[in-house]
Scaffold this active site. Structure first.
Site, mmCIF file in Angstrom:
data_model
loop_
_atom_site.group_PDB
_atom_site.id
_atom_site.type_symbol
_atom_site.label_atom_id
_atom_site.label_comp_id
_atom_site.label_asym_id
_atom_site.label_seq_id
_atom_site.Cartn_x
_atom_site.Cartn_y
_atom_site.Cartn_z
ATOM 1 N N GLY A 1 3.644 4.810 8.672
ATOM 2 C CA GLY A 1 4.927 5.162 8.097
ATOM 3 C C GLY A 1 6.215 4.366 9.049
ATOM 4 N N ASN A 2 5.819 2.796 9.424
ATOM 5 C CA ASN A 2 6.266 2.897 9.715
ATOM 6 C C ASN A 2 5.874 1.156 8.904
ATOM 7 O OD1 ASN A 2 5.248 2.252 13.302
ATOM 8 N ND2 ASN A 2 8.067 1.370 12.768
ATOM 9 N N SER A 3 4.764 1.558 8.233
ATOM 10 C CA SER A 3 4.308 0.015 7.082
ATOM 11 C C SER A 3 5.886 -0.484 6.442
ATOM 12 C CB SER A 3 3.159 0.497 5.992
ATOM 13 O OG SER A 3 1.707 0.928 7.008
ATOM 14 N N HIS B 1 0.797 -1.005 0.028
ATOM 15 C CA HIS B 1 0.240 -0.151 0.187
ATOM 16 C C HIS B 1 0.853 1.093 0.189
ATOM 17 C CE1 HIS B 1 0.581 -0.342 4.494
ATOM 18 N NE2 HIS B 1 0.395 1.378 4.498
ATOM 19 N N ASP C 1 -0.333 -7.804 0.755
ATOM 20 C CA ASP C 1 0.435 -5.855 1.237
ATOM 21 C C ASP C 1 1.369 -5.847 1.336
ATOM 22 O OD1 ASP C 1 0.422 -3.321 1.875
ATOM 23 O OD2 ASP C 1 0.058 -3.737 3.822
#
Length: 339
Positions: free
Chosen positions: A181-183, A75, A105
């Site tokens: 932001g961790n994704s 994403h 994802d």
């Protein structure tokens, strides 16, 4: 006496440390941190006024090969026009998507080059990880690069048991903080091995509430490195039932094109994204773009994006891709060549 002394020493060695004596993660963090990448993605987006604006997002990733392959969250990069990867020393490198599976994802990037001080992460076996294992995640929450969060695996979810939109994902659930932001950032076990890829959290406040979801690394490896899931460079929304009838679809189900990445296979075929912001049945949509009716001779069904990925992924490079779309009320056939 010697036996008693030996027993006492053994007991002291096995005695659990007090909270103040817990083992520091600093050495492991220093060792694995150079493999963590900060992802900066840029794309065009239609705003509420209909004007096109340039949008940026920050995610995370992990370097997994010496030739510059990086795993991140789909994403973050699926429809990005431009991607850069930033390393620990601040150096930035261009990147492009070479495989992607939005249904899980996860995406695979190829860097233009690998910085000299970058480190390649070591894969762990996520099948051996258990609920109760301590883990840590490194990423860029709210854009603050190379931030560490620590927690435990709190549950494990098989594919198609959490979200229908991510039916292929096998998830670890964790209380290690996952914020925007961790994704795409790596989850490590206490040996410093990557066992997962951070996806998202469930939150009422917008921040981390201890309900983070991480795609297992074994699943990510199968989809990206072994299967090499096809990257289309588009995002779409299933059109069915009342909306399909309102749009005069000639069949029960279609796939409405929402965004298309520049220079992607979807762009090369000529797919047009929507340009008219609208809210239908509580969903934010972009209307006025193409609605995919069939791919390679097969009509789009309720399986939507997953089916599209599978059909295109099975075609060998150089194959002619034929896509039938509804455009301005007319059926149009678009063609391109698979890279």
């Amino acid at each position: 006496m010697k036996r008693l002394l030996g027993a006492m020493l053994l007991a002291l060695a096995c005695w659990p440390p007090s909270p103040g004596e817990a083992q520091s993660l600093a050495p492991i963090f220093r060792r694995v941190n150079p493999s963590v990448v900060i992802i900066r993605a840029h794309w065009k987006e239609v705003g509420g006024s209909g004007q096109v604006a340039r949008v940026s997002d920050v995610g995370s990733g992990v370097l997994v090969s010496a030739d510059g392959k990086v795993i991140t969250a789909a994403h973050v990069v699926q429809t990005a026009d431009e991607i850069t990867a930033e390393f620990l020393d601040g150096g930035r490198v261009g990147a492009r998507v070479i495989a992607s599976e939005p249904e899980a994802d996860v995406s695979l990037l190829q860097l233009e080059r690998v910085p000299a001080k970058a480190a390649v992460a070591t894969f762990g076996n996520s099948d051996r990880s258990e609920v109760g294992d301590q883990v840590f995640i490194i990423g860029a929450p709210y854009g603050i690069a190379h931030t560490l969060s620590v927690g435990y695996i709190t549950a494990r979810h098989k594919p198609n048991t959490v979200y229908s939109e991510m039916a292929l994902a096998e998830f670890f659930q964790t209380d290690a903080a996952i914020n925007p932001g961790n994704s795409g950032g790596p989850m490590f076990n206490m040996a410093g091995e990557v066992i997962g890829v951070a996806s998202h959290n469930i939150s009422k406040s917008g921040g981390s509430e201890g309900l983070g979801f991480v795609v297992t690394i074994n699943m990510a490896r199968r989809l990206l490195l072994e299967k090499r899931s096809f990257w289309s460079g588009m995002s779409g929304i299933v059109v069915a039932d009342r909306l399909a009838r309102a749009l005069n679809l000639p069949q029960p189900v279609g796939l409405m094109v929402q965004q298309v990445a520049a220079d992607s296979p979807a762009a090369q075929v000529g797919l047009r994204p929507g340009t008219i912001p609208a809210t239908v049945d509580g969903k934010a949509l972009l209307l006025g773009g193409d609605i995919i009716l069939a791919v390679h001779g097969q009509a789009i069904g309720t399986e939507s994006y997953e089916a599209l990925q599978e059909r295109l992924g099975r075609l060998p490079p150089g194959s002619l891709i034929a896509v039938v779309v509804l455009r301005d009320g007319q059926e149009v056939t678009l063609t391109g060549v698979k890279n």
